[in-house]
Design an enzyme around this catalytic site. Structure first.
Site, PDB file in Angstrom:
ATOM      1  N   ALA A  61       0.876  -1.178   0.000  1.00 47.73           N
ATOM      2  CA  ALA A  61       0.000   0.000   0.000  1.00 47.73           C
ATOM      3  C   ALA A  61       0.911   1.224   0.000  1.00 47.73           C
ATOM      4  O   ALA A  61       2.111   1.126   0.265  1.00 47.73           O
ATOM      5  CB  ALA A  61      -0.872  -0.006   1.249  1.00 47.73           C
ATOM      6  N   GLY A  99       0.415  -4.954   1.061  1.00 48.82           N
ATOM      7  CA  GLY A  99      -0.794  -4.899   0.227  1.00 48.82           C
ATOM      8  C   GLY A  99      -0.571  -5.528  -1.130  1.00 48.82           C
ATOM      9  O   GLY A  99      -1.515  -6.008  -1.756  1.00 48.82           O
ATOM     10  N   GLU A 102      -1.227  -9.086  -0.555  1.00 48.68           N
ATOM     11  CA  GLU A 102      -2.666  -9.233  -0.279  1.00 48.68           C
ATOM     12  C   GLU A 102      -3.476  -9.137  -1.567  1.00 48.68           C
ATOM     13  O   GLU A 102      -4.457  -9.849  -1.751  1.00 48.68           O
ATOM     14  CB  GLU A 102      -3.108  -8.181   0.728  1.00 48.68           C
ATOM     15  CG  GLU A 102      -2.518  -8.444   2.119  1.00 48.68           C
ATOM     16  CD  GLU A 102      -2.836  -7.348   3.100  1.00 48.68           C
ATOM     17  OE1 GLU A 102      -2.474  -6.177   2.845  1.00 48.68           O
ATOM     18  OE2 GLU A 102      -3.447  -7.641   4.143  1.00 48.68           O
ATOM     19  N   GLU A 122       4.264  -5.645   7.342  1.00 52.25           N
ATOM     20  CA  GLU A 122       3.564  -4.520   7.962  1.00 52.25           C
ATOM     21  C   GLU A 122       3.963  -4.275   9.416  1.00 52.25           C
ATOM     22  O   GLU A 122       3.986  -3.137   9.869  1.00 52.25           O
ATOM     23  CB  GLU A 122       2.044  -4.727   7.905  1.00 52.25           C
ATOM     24  CG  GLU A 122       1.441  -4.503   6.535  1.00 52.25           C
ATOM     25  CD  GLU A 122       1.465  -5.746   5.655  1.00 52.25           C
ATOM     26  OE1 GLU A 122       2.265  -6.657   5.928  1.00 52.25           O
ATOM     27  OE2 GLU A 122       0.685  -5.801   4.695  1.00 52.25           O
TER      28      GLU A 122
END
Ligand code: T1G
Length: 645
Positions: A61, A99, A102, A122
């Site tokens: 992300a 992310g 993911e 993370e």
């Protein structure tokens, strides 16, 4: 930023191009959400391949968004991909992190080029995976491995990912071509259930929780990531996703994550100062180290760890033998700690050429001096090095507080000279203070930063002042702590407060470990130069022969063979003449006072141009002096407190 797609034989191929790391910023998420919808409705398409442009799939992300509002949430996008009518195939190369992984987990399949890295880092940022990672991963690869990846930062390379079922095929040839072929084959078979429709088994949660809390050392994210992963396995995917999201948003808003994200960006910017990005570093292959003491042997070990050839020079055979033995001990300790194999250390030790005298350094590309902290001794060494070494060789001093300009006084071409202040033990500590003189050329400086990168160090440029950045702030920190002692606080209360704040040891415990006489001698030298330096409690202790653990007592008492500090009535009596008052201060106030003193000194350092930024000062404190990462550094913490009042 672009997210484009093309049709390849009824397979849509989407390419995310958002340099430098294809971060899943808001614009990328919104574009992908539109494509999920549009491609689902497009009857010319049977499946979708998702790939990243440049050197990687997706680096995560966009961390820069975390200080702002939540928009176009990633979990919803990933759920839409997972629920789309057409199977998506993630084509991974380089890295798929956070992310990025993911996103790939929401795809029905994952293929990867050899050498890719997949992980959920993370927790490094004080976060937990916030877009399904704690829920989909265990359902794909098993709970045990998922805990290692999502909670304990294990990264998987392509082949290990294949082995555990995270990757469905390794693509040796052109990745997108291979992914398209894979997609077409997959369409000919019944589709496997999406990750969210699968189950995962429980593990020994209590054992995992205990292991993770021990390793986390008080950080919030790792235990929270395990709790979310466990909740989904015990209460179902939807419940797990809900707890994961609530936890992620809570941590995202936390001071701890803000601090860790601050350090993340500071650490990445450190090796590449903006003013050096256009300067090419010189090639360094062969390095000389002068002095085989604690520092010299640690530096030699660090250089060997980076694969650099090392010549270790000492003044005579006995000193050389001691230096080589110290170096051998460093390698043995690394094997005992499981950091490297015996074979690795044998190779590293073999790469050190021990020599008497400086002549052997003639063909070195770089020479680092690590001899006794005495100006005259250092000046003599550099006078000789200037005569012996190649004119283009870079010469560096490891001095911790002597003015490098004085050390280099004898050098003909001082442009190739600078300070490289390693921190002991040099083979472990990440901080490297880089101290150019006014004569140091940009090329020399760029080479020093490149060397730091190769050593895996965190480089911080420092101007020239007494103690550079770190030791100057240390002196202020200790001085402020002794002011509290003079106001009647006990050293035990102060040390306990700083340990509660997050330091491994308090300021007085550290002094007893390293020796009170070092700073005492510096104060005495300043007094000898005629400077007004008030007598401090530590002076009285040294004058009474209490130099710390090495003399059986300093601020604390010690019994032989036991390093446990014991409050000392003797020390209290010795310093009593300087103590006025029965001061009492709550632990958090003690910490606030001492961290505030560090930040005040940091502000002075910035005002004098000794440090380039507050973030650099934070890096010095976190990587050189044990400032707790979860607090971000004295400058970050003080600025945050100021902005919140
Ligand atoms: N977001 C924003 N900027 C990033 C970034 C990211 N995720 N990763 C790197 N950058 C910047 C970096 O600061 C630098 O900026 C430039 O990109 C090049 O970075 C929802 C919440 C991917 C292995 O933790 O590990 O996903 O200094 O020098 O050596 O669950 O960057 O040039 O201005 O490191 O080629 C999780 C972090 C995020 C991976 C590439 N992902 N990044 O290494 O380049 S949180 C991570 C890295 C998340 C989800 C959660 C590395 C890299 P500048 P670089 P590199």
């Amino acid at each position: 930023m672009t997210v484009t797609w093309e049709l390849r034989d009824r397979i849509a191929v989407i390419i995310i191009a958002n340099p430098p790391v294809n971060a899943l910023g808001k614009a990328v998420r919104e574009r992908l959400a539109t494509l999920v919808h549009d491609l689902d409705a497009d009857t010319s398409i049977d499946a979708v391949v998702l790939a990243g442009a440049g050197k990687l799939f997706v680096g995560g992300a966009d961390i820069t968004e975390f200080d702002g509002p939540v928009e176009a949430p990633l979990p919803e996008l990933i759920a839409a991909i997972e629920g789309s009518a057409k199977p998506w195939v993630a084509a991974i190369h380089g890295v798929a992190l956070g992310g990025g992984l993911e996103l790939a987990l929401g795809c029905r399949f994952r293929v990867a080029a050899p050498g890719a890295t997949l992980g959920l880092p993370e927790v490094n940022l004080g976060l937990i995976p916030g877009a399904g990672g704690t829920q989909r991963l265990p359902r794909l690869i098993g709970t045990e491995t998922a805990v290692a990846v999502a909670v304990e930062k294990l990264t998987l390379d392509t082949f290990r990912a294949m082995k555990v079922g995270l990757v469905d095929r390794v693509i040796d040839g052109p990745l997108v071509d291979g992914a398209v072929s894979f997609a077409k084959e997959a369409l000919a078979r019944p589709l496997p259930p999406p990750a969210s429709a699968r189950n995962a088994a429980a593990v020994d949660w209590d054992a995992a929780d205990a292991r993770i809390r021990k390793a986390a050392k008080g950080l919030s994210a790792p235990p929270a990531a395990l709790a979310a992963l466990r909740h989904g396995i015990e209460h179902g995917f939807a419940a797990g996703i809900a707890l994961e999201r609530e936890t992620f948003l809570r941590l995202r808003a936390s001071e701890e994550s803000a601090a860790l994200r601050h350090l993340f960006f500071a650490e990445r910017a450190a090796p590449r100062p903006a003013d050096l990005r256009q300067v090419s570093p010189k090639p360094i292959a062969k390095v000389g180290v002068v002095g085989g003491g604690t520092m010299g042997s640690g530096i030699a070990a660090a250089l060997r760890g980076a694969g650099l050839a090392v010549t270790l020079s000492e003044r005579d055979e006995d000193a050389l033998a001691r230096g080589m033995a110290t170096l051998s001990g460093i390698f043995d300790a690394a094997v005992k700690r499981g950091l490297v194999s015996v074979a690795e250390t044998t190779e590293r030790f073999a790469g050190v050429d021990g020599k008497v005298g400086l002549e052997s350094l003639r063909d070195c590309d770089l020479v680092i001096e690590a001899v006794f902290e005495d100006l005259a001794v250092k000046q003599d060494v550099f006078a000789e090095l200037g005569r012996i070494c190649r004119p283009d060789a870079i010469l560096a001093t490891n001095t911790s507080y002597i003015d490098p300009r004085e050390i280099a006084r004898s050098l003909q071409n001082p442009g190739r000279f600078l300070g490289l202040h390693f921190f002991s033990p040099a083979q472990v500590m990440k901080l490297l203070e880089i101290i150019p003189t006014p004569d140091t050329t940009p090329e020399t400086l760029a080479t020093a930063f490149d060397l730091a990168r190769r050593l895996g160090k965190v480089p911080v440029r420092s101007g020239i002042c007494d103690g550079f950045i770190g030791n100057r702030i240390l002196r202020r920190y200790r001085g402020e702590a002794e002011i509290l002692v003079r106001q009647g606080l006990s050293v035990a209360a102060i040390d306990s407060a700083m340990r509660a704040f997050g330091f491994a040891m308090g300021p007085f415990e550290v002094q007893d470990l390293s020796g009170l006489d070092i700073s005492f001698m510096q104060r005495e030298a300043a007094r000898a130069r005629g400077e007004e330096v008030a007598i401090q409690p530590g002076d009285l202790l040294v004058r009474a022969g209490r130099k710390g653990q090495k003399t059986g007592g300093g601020w604390y008492d010690y019994v032989a063979g036991d390093r446990t500090p014991r409050p000392s009535d003797t020390a209290a009596k010795i310093i009593a003449p300087l103590v006025q008052g029965q001061g009492d201060l709550a632990a958090d106030k003690i910490a606030e006072r001492l961290v505030g003193a560090m930040a005040a000194e940091g502000e002075a350092i910035l005002a004098e141009g000794i440090a380039a930024s507050p973030a650099d000062i934070d890096l010095v404190e976190v990587h050189g002096y044990g400032f707790p990462r979860s607090k971000g550094g004295p400058m970050f913490l003080t600025a945050r407190k100021a902005s919140s009042t």
